[in-house]
Scaffold this active site. Structure first.
Site, mmCIF file in Angstrom:
data_model
loop_
_atom_site.group_PDB
_atom_site.id
_atom_site.type_symbol
_atom_site.label_atom_id
_atom_site.label_comp_id
_atom_site.label_asym_id
_atom_site.label_seq_id
_atom_site.Cartn_x
_atom_site.Cartn_y
_atom_site.Cartn_z
ATOM 1 N N HIS A 1 3.441 -31.833 40.486
ATOM 2 C CA HIS A 1 2.981 -30.471 40.792
ATOM 3 C C HIS A 1 3.927 -29.792 41.781
ATOM 4 O O HIS A 1 4.248 -28.614 41.627
ATOM 5 C CB HIS A 1 1.568 -30.472 41.372
ATOM 6 C CG HIS A 1 0.490 -30.681 40.367
ATOM 7 N ND1 HIS A 1 0.345 -29.907 39.239
ATOM 8 C CD2 HIS A 1 -0.517 -31.586 40.328
ATOM 9 C CE1 HIS A 1 -0.692 -30.324 38.545
ATOM 10 N NE2 HIS A 1 -1.233 -31.346 39.187
ATOM 11 N N HIS B 1 1.589 -37.849 40.149
ATOM 12 C CA HIS B 1 0.963 -36.641 39.619
ATOM 13 C C HIS B 1 1.130 -35.477 40.594
ATOM 14 O O HIS B 1 1.510 -34.372 40.206
ATOM 15 C CB HIS B 1 -0.527 -36.928 39.353
ATOM 16 C CG HIS B 1 -1.322 -35.736 38.962
ATOM 17 N ND1 HIS B 1 -1.430 -35.300 37.664
ATOM 18 C CD2 HIS B 1 -2.055 -34.872 39.706
ATOM 19 C CE1 HIS B 1 -2.192 -34.228 37.628
ATOM 20 N NE2 HIS B 1 -2.595 -33.942 38.855
ATOM 21 N N GLU B 2 0.838 -35.720 41.860
ATOM 22 C CA GLU B 2 0.945 -34.659 42.855
ATOM 23 C C GLU B 2 2.393 -34.248 43.081
ATOM 24 O O GLU B 2 2.692 -33.067 43.252
ATOM 25 C CB GLU B 2 0.282 -35.083 44.168
ATOM 26 C CG GLU B 2 -1.221 -35.283 44.056
ATOM 27 C CD GLU B 2 -1.950 -34.074 43.466
ATOM 28 O OE1 GLU B 2 -1.569 -32.919 43.766
ATOM 29 O OE2 GLU B 2 -2.901 -34.277 42.705
#
Length: 65
Positions: free
Chosen positions: A30, A26-27
């Protein structure tokens, strides 16, 4: 498995699985400029855009009052 740097610039490698692996992915998404909305179908994305536009209109109307 991934390689990274800590906040002091020290390199390290780590292996992750389960929830931690999902958090890392997820990070990383980003960092690549990805957002949750990018993973949605076109129909769901348009539905969210309409809701956001409606909320913005209501907020603007409330500000005018």
């Amino acid at each position: 498995r991934f390689a990274a740097q800590d906040r002091d610039g020290e390199h390290f490698e780590m292996e992750a699985e389960g929830l931690l692996a999902q958090c890392v992915q997820h990070e990383l998404a980003h960092l690549d400029g990805g957002l949750y909305i990018d993973k949605l179908s076109r129909l769901k994305r348009e539905r969210i855009r309409r809701k956001l536009a409606k909320a913005a209109r209501h907020a603007a109307e409330a500000g005018d009052a």
